[in-house]
Design a protein around this motif. Structure first.
Motif, PDB file in Angstrom:
ATOM      1  N   THR A  22       0.855  -1.182   0.000  1.00  0.00           N
ATOM      2  CA  THR A  22       0.000   0.000   0.000  1.00  0.00           C
ATOM      3  C   THR A  22       0.890   1.231   0.000  1.00  0.00           C
ATOM      4  OG1 THR A  22      -1.709  -1.163   1.246  1.00  0.00           O
ATOM      5  CG2 THR A  22      -1.834   1.249   1.186  1.00  0.00           C
TER       6      THR A  22
ATOM      7  N   ARG B  34      -3.349   3.701  -2.570  1.00  0.00           N
ATOM      8  CA  ARG B  34      -3.583   2.659  -3.567  1.00  0.00           C
ATOM      9  C   ARG B  34      -2.723   1.428  -3.257  1.00  0.00           C
ATOM     10  NH1 ARG B  34      -5.673   3.947  -8.752  1.00  0.00           N
ATOM     11  NH2 ARG B  34      -6.460   6.084  -8.896  1.00  0.00           N
ATOM     12  N   THR B  35      -3.284   0.257  -3.576  1.00  0.00           N
ATOM     13  CA  THR B  35      -2.526  -0.981  -3.429  1.00  0.00           C
ATOM     14  C   THR B  35      -1.877  -1.343  -4.757  1.00  0.00           C
ATOM     15  OG1 THR B  35      -4.522  -2.276  -3.883  1.00  0.00           O
ATOM     16  CG2 THR B  35      -3.951  -1.881  -1.565  1.00  0.00           C
TER      17      THR B  35
END
Length: 498
Positions: free
Chosen positions: A372, A377-378
């Motif tokens: 992450t 956002r991953t």
């Protein structure tokens, strides 16, 4: 017989003057002079460089102070007439100690109007590395800055060769013109013959403002090249942070440092994930210059991978040598930040360094791992050798969220095998933009400088001059202001559009 004896006497004199002891001095000071000095080429060699059309404008009287009494007017004019650059050419005026050289006739996207690349090559190949000599640049005023930077790139500081260890130990403090007769360092005097737009020779010497700008830029370029040239056992994350702190101390700025587990705690999953396997923990380091009355906030974000093994997606044995240069973006931003502040930067300026060693170990990031990033956002990892975009994504998001920058520029050595397989080197740039947000209201610039960061085995200090030119309008330096981009549409663009 008398002629032969005279030639032999000259050879003996040159042998004494340019003895092998002098060639052992690795370090060189670069000194900019306001006008042409008066020297004898027999004891003070001179290299004259210019475009052929500019050299043809010169009269012998313009250079007589550098050539007399060894070269007369007829010899000089005949030498210039013999120049036929393809792409460059040179003619000796007096033995090998007085030389005139012509730059390429045409410029291209690889060799700008100043012909900077050719200037660097000519200086590297034809300076004699003696205790003191001169390089005279014949150019238009608009090319003064680029030409000066080209000369500086010919004199790298870093060396660990046996016999040059003293020079290496001194190199950190070297810049331009601070040497003396007892310093054990060579001096190259850089002087200019400037030509105005009407084709006439300017008689005005360089101003103090111009000299200061050139001197600070010289220090910045040479520092940047030194950092890139240094191997990881001498320039790891700890060492790089020390360099940032040294620059901050000179500018009276205390850097902010986030490193190790604190990166993970604060959400910098990209930088942490790339550098967590290394013996020296990764870090995010920020230098901030915030003058009163600032109207804009500019953030320069640099990729500082001090060594890139590729991680578990390890590089081949032929692909790994030279990966010490993967910190070239961060090094350039450190140099540019230093020079910009010294030249009176009027707006908020932040330098963000994303520092890590992409190493292999029990704790290394694996393909298929998910991180992450600071954007929230991953990211699923499918190639640990595509690490640059991860650290930069954290850096540009920090510049937006925390520093509130309305202009963000990231600079990195990104273009590698992984990008070529993806067909476009812009893939990494788009990845960074996705984390910054495509709705980012400010200006974002992505600079991939993997190729120009070095030339052969040595670093070039690339990026410093580019950034100073790009943001020159934000400084008090009249020289940088004169070459900075303006809001006017370029003439060539107008012609193409019309």
């Amino acid at each position: 017989m008398r002629l032969l004896l005279g030639v032999q006497a000259i050879r003996n004199h040159l042998a004494r003057t340019y003895s092998s002891a002098r060639f052992k001095k690795m370090a060189t000071d670069v000194k900019f002079n306001e006008s042409l000095g008066c020297t004898d080429p027999q004891t003070h060699p001179v290299l004259i460089i210019g475009q052929l059309r500019h050299l043809n404008l010169l009269k012998f009287s313009h250079l007589e102070s550098k050539l007399s009494p060894r070269v007369n007017e007829e010899t000089f004019l005949n030498a210039v007439a013999c120049l036929h650059p393809a792409p460059t050419d040179k003619v000796s005026l007096y033995l090998d100690v007085a030389t005139v050289a012509a730059l390429p006739l045409k410029s291209s996207r690889h060799n700008t109007a100043s012909r900077a690349h050719a200037i660097t090559r000519l200086v590297k190949n034809h300076v004699l590395n003696v205790s003191e000599e001169s390089v005279v640049l014949v150019c238009e005023r608009e090319n003064l800055f680029a030409s000066a930077c080209a000369v500086v790139r010919a004199f790298p500081l870093y060396s660990r060769k046996t016999g040059n260890l003293l020079a290496s130990s001194q190199s950190k403090n070297l810049g331009c013109g601070d040497g003396n007769a007892n310093s054990g360092r060579n001096v190259v005097n850089v002087e200019f013959v400037l030509i105005n737009k009407d084709g006439c020779i300017e008689n005005e010497p360089l101003t103090d403002d111009e000299l200061n700008c050139l001197n600070e830029t010289t220090r910045a370029i040479r520092m940047t090249a030194r950092l890139v040239d240094m191997p990881c056992n001498e320039m790891n994350v700890d060492h790089f942070i020390q360099e940032v702190e040294d620059v901050g101390r000179e500018l009276c700025i205390t850097p902010k440092v986030i490193r190790g587990e604190k990166l993970l705690e604060q959400g910098f999953g990209g930088i942490y994930g790339v550098g967590k396997a290394a013996a020296v923990p990764p870090a995010l380091v920020v230098l901030s210059h915030e003058p009163k009355g600032a109207q804009e906030t500019i953030a320069l974000v640099g990729k500082g991978i001090v060594y890139d093994t590729g991680g578990l997606s390890i590089k081949a044995k032929t692909g790994m040598p030279g990966m010490k240069r993967d910190c070239g973006g961060a090094a350039a931003i450190l140099g540019a930040f230093y020079a910009a502040v010294q030249c009176g930067f009027r707006d908020n300026l932040h330098a963000v360094f994303c520092l890590a060693e992409n190493s292999v170990g029990p704790n290394a990031t694996r393909p298929d791992d998910i991180h992450t990033l600071y954007s929230g956002r991953t990211v699923e990892i499918n190639n640990t050798d595509a690490e640059g975009r991860l650290v930069l994504a954290d850096g540009v998001c920090y510049a937006n969220k925390d520093l509130k920058a309305n202009i963000i520029l990231d600079m990195a050595t990104l273009t590698g095998a992984q990008d070529r397989q993806n067909a476009q080197s812009s893939c990494a740039g788009l990845f960074i933009a996705a984390h910054l947000g495509f709705d980012y209201p400010g200006t974002w610039i992505h600079v991939d400088m993997a190729t120009p960061v070095h030339c052969g085995e040595r670093a070039t200090g690339y990026g410093v001059a580019l950034l100073l030119t790009l943001f020159g309008g934000h400084t008090d330096s009249k020289l940088l202001q004169s070459i900075a981009p303006t809001d006017e549409e370029p003439p060539l663009k107008r012609c193409c559009r019309d």
